[in-house]
Design a protein around this motif. Structure first.
Motif, mmCIF file in Angstrom:
data_model
loop_
_atom_site.group_PDB
_atom_site.id
_atom_site.type_symbol
_atom_site.label_atom_id
_atom_site.label_comp_id
_atom_site.label_asym_id
_atom_site.label_seq_id
_atom_site.Cartn_x
_atom_site.Cartn_y
_atom_site.Cartn_z
ATOM 1 N N GLY A 1 -5.335 -7.523 -5.875
ATOM 2 C CA GLY A 1 -6.474 -8.432 -5.681
ATOM 3 C C GLY A 1 -7.352 -9.052 -5.425
ATOM 4 N N GLU A 2 -7.741 -10.952 -5.914
ATOM 5 C CA GLU A 2 -7.710 -11.867 -4.525
ATOM 6 C C GLU A 2 -6.757 -12.154 -4.884
ATOM 7 N N LYS A 3 -5.531 -12.403 -5.206
ATOM 8 C CA LYS A 3 -4.197 -13.135 -5.961
ATOM 9 C C LYS A 3 -3.155 -12.910 -4.841
ATOM 10 N N ILE A 4 -2.863 -13.941 -4.122
ATOM 11 C CA ILE A 4 -1.112 -13.978 -3.396
ATOM 12 C C ILE A 4 -0.382 -13.691 -4.188
ATOM 13 N N PRO B 1 -14.098 10.306 17.471
ATOM 14 C CA PRO B 1 -13.005 10.531 15.758
ATOM 15 C C PRO B 1 -13.248 9.450 15.184
ATOM 16 N N TRP B 2 -13.833 8.302 15.747
ATOM 17 C CA TRP B 2 -14.400 7.365 14.017
ATOM 18 C C TRP B 2 -15.362 8.002 13.476
ATOM 19 N N MET B 3 -16.497 8.207 14.311
ATOM 20 C CA MET B 3 -17.222 8.862 13.645
ATOM 21 C C MET B 3 -17.672 9.887 13.096
ATOM 22 N N GLU B 4 -16.512 11.226 13.630
ATOM 23 C CA GLU B 4 -15.685 12.538 12.169
ATOM 24 C C GLU B 4 -15.028 11.587 11.296
ATOM 25 N N LEU B 5 -14.725 10.776 11.513
ATOM 26 C CA LEU B 5 -14.706 10.582 10.023
ATOM 27 C C LEU B 5 -14.910 9.388 9.089
ATOM 28 N N LYS B 6 -15.782 8.869 9.646
ATOM 29 C CA LYS B 6 -16.592 7.673 8.417
ATOM 30 C C LYS B 6 -16.688 8.139 7.082
ATOM 31 N N GLY B 7 -17.518 9.297 6.812
ATOM 32 C CA GLY B 7 -17.884 9.585 5.944
ATOM 33 C C GLY B 7 -16.693 10.096 4.795
ATOM 34 N N GLU B 8 -15.981 10.934 5.484
ATOM 35 C CA GLU B 8 -14.975 11.551 4.327
ATOM 36 C C GLU B 8 -14.028 10.050 4.426
ATOM 37 N N LEU B 9 -13.492 8.931 5.015
ATOM 38 C CA LEU B 9 -12.416 8.095 4.944
ATOM 39 C C LEU B 9 -13.016 7.124 4.071
ATOM 40 N N ASP B 10 -14.608 6.900 4.021
ATOM 41 C CA ASP B 10 -15.127 5.710 3.757
ATOM 42 C C ASP B 10 -15.033 4.520 4.694
ATOM 43 N N ILE B 11 -15.330 4.648 6.044
ATOM 44 C CA ILE B 11 -14.907 3.778 7.354
ATOM 45 C C ILE B 11 -16.147 2.730 6.959
ATOM 46 N N SER B 12 -15.785 1.901 7.074
ATOM 47 C CA SER B 12 -16.976 0.651 7.688
ATOM 48 C C SER B 12 -16.973 -0.082 8.898
ATOM 49 N N PHE B 13 -17.373 -0.382 9.741
ATOM 50 C CA PHE B 13 -17.648 -0.259 10.948
ATOM 51 C C PHE B 13 -18.162 -2.348 11.276
ATOM 52 N N LEU C 1 -15.279 -10.069 10.586
ATOM 53 C CA LEU C 1 -13.674 -9.837 9.497
ATOM 54 C C LEU C 1 -14.867 -10.039 8.841
ATOM 55 N N ASN C 2 -15.925 -11.857 8.327
ATOM 56 C CA ASN C 2 -15.643 -12.191 7.477
ATOM 57 C C ASN C 2 -16.974 -11.617 6.263
ATOM 58 N N VAL C 3 -18.035 -10.470 7.181
ATOM 59 C CA VAL C 3 -18.496 -9.764 6.122
ATOM 60 C C VAL C 3 -18.116 -8.598 6.178
ATOM 61 N N ILE C 4 -16.909 -8.318 6.145
ATOM 62 C CA ILE C 4 -16.547 -7.100 5.266
ATOM 63 C C ILE C 4 -15.529 -7.001 4.679
ATOM 64 N N LYS C 5 -14.406 -8.202 5.164
ATOM 65 C CA LYS C 5 -13.244 -9.124 3.895
ATOM 66 C C LYS C 5 -13.447 -8.307 2.745
ATOM 67 N N ASN C 6 -14.673 -8.867 2.583
ATOM 68 C CA ASN C 6 -14.434 -8.404 0.781
ATOM 69 C C ASN C 6 -14.665 -6.981 0.011
ATOM 70 N N GLN C 7 -14.105 -5.714 1.449
ATOM 71 C CA GLN C 7 -15.004 -4.850 0.802
ATOM 72 C C GLN C 7 -14.522 -3.950 1.167
ATOM 73 N N CYS C 8 -13.182 -4.007 2.025
ATOM 74 C CA CYS C 8 -12.249 -2.964 2.485
ATOM 75 C C CYS C 8 -10.410 -2.974 2.368
ATOM 76 N N ASP C 9 -10.146 -2.081 2.423
ATOM 77 C CA ASP C 9 -8.325 -2.035 1.400
ATOM 78 C C ASP C 9 -7.945 -2.690 2.492
ATOM 79 N N LYS D 1 -11.114 2.275 1.076
ATOM 80 C CA LYS D 1 -12.298 1.751 1.890
ATOM 81 C C LYS D 1 -11.423 1.322 3.255
ATOM 82 N N ILE D 2 -11.496 1.574 4.566
ATOM 83 C CA ILE D 2 -11.323 0.693 5.781
ATOM 84 C C ILE D 2 -12.094 0.260 6.396
ATOM 85 N N GLY D 3 -11.496 -0.526 6.975
ATOM 86 C CA GLY D 3 -13.093 -1.668 6.880
ATOM 87 C C GLY D 3 -12.075 -1.688 8.934
#
Length: 168
Positions: A12-15, A57-69, A122-130, A37-39
């Motif tokens: 989660g958010e705990k180290i 290739p990334w755009m082909e997989l974007k929806g399937e793998l739930d990728i944020s850019f 990184l700051n805009v996506i850091k809390n959205q991705c695994d 979720k992949i960032g």
């Protein structure tokens, strides 16, 4: 003379820190951890000749793998310090054709250093991705390579980071 190594990983958010010996008790390293979720943190500057090959290739997989850019595009401050001229209009024009979630573009009068630029993205996506994949626009992957690397990460969750050696 302690032989153990301290290991930390995110739950989660705990180290969590523990001795390597106890790691096996706390976390089954043979367990497959599904990545939800992949960032992708993309750096693209003066790359109009190969940006399509990089992103296709990334755009082909974007929806399937739930990728944020989160993309940073602009010359880093360090380059202006060395006397380089800004040459990024072609790359920016091509990036506009892609479904990027965030695009940070800097011009010659508002340059950021490399670390500040990537940290801003990184700051805009850091809390959205695994996981986060740092991708430069000259790093070319096939869909199969991307899938295989993600599968490897899912089956080896005991590591904090991974590195890929490329021969582009």
């Amino acid at each position: 003379k302690h032989w153990w190594v301290y290991v930390r990983w995110w739950i989660g958010e705990k180290i969590v820190r523990t001795r390597k010996r106890r790691l096996y008790e706390l976390y089954n390293i043979n367990e497959v951890k599904k990545i939800n979720k992949i960032g992708v943190l993309l750096s693209a500057y003066n790359s109009e000749y190969y940006i399509d090959e990089c992103l296709q290739p990334w755009m082909e997989l974007k929806g399937e793998l739930d990728i944020s850019f989160a993309c940073v595009s602009g010359m880093y401050k360090e380059y202006i310090d060395f006397g380089f001229k800004s040459r990024n209009k072609g790359t920016l024009s091509m990036l506009a054709n892609y479904e990027l979630d965030y695009l940070l573009s800097t011009g010659p009068k508002s340059l950021l250093g490399e670390n500040d630029s990537k940290n801003a993205a990184l700051n805009v996506i850091k809390n959205q991705c695994d996981i986060f994949w740092i991708l430069d626009s000259d790093e070319l992957y096939t869909e199969k390579q991307i899938r295989d690397i993600i599968k490897y990460i899912e089956t080896t969750p005991e590591y904090d980071w991974y590195s890929v050696n490329l021969k582009n």
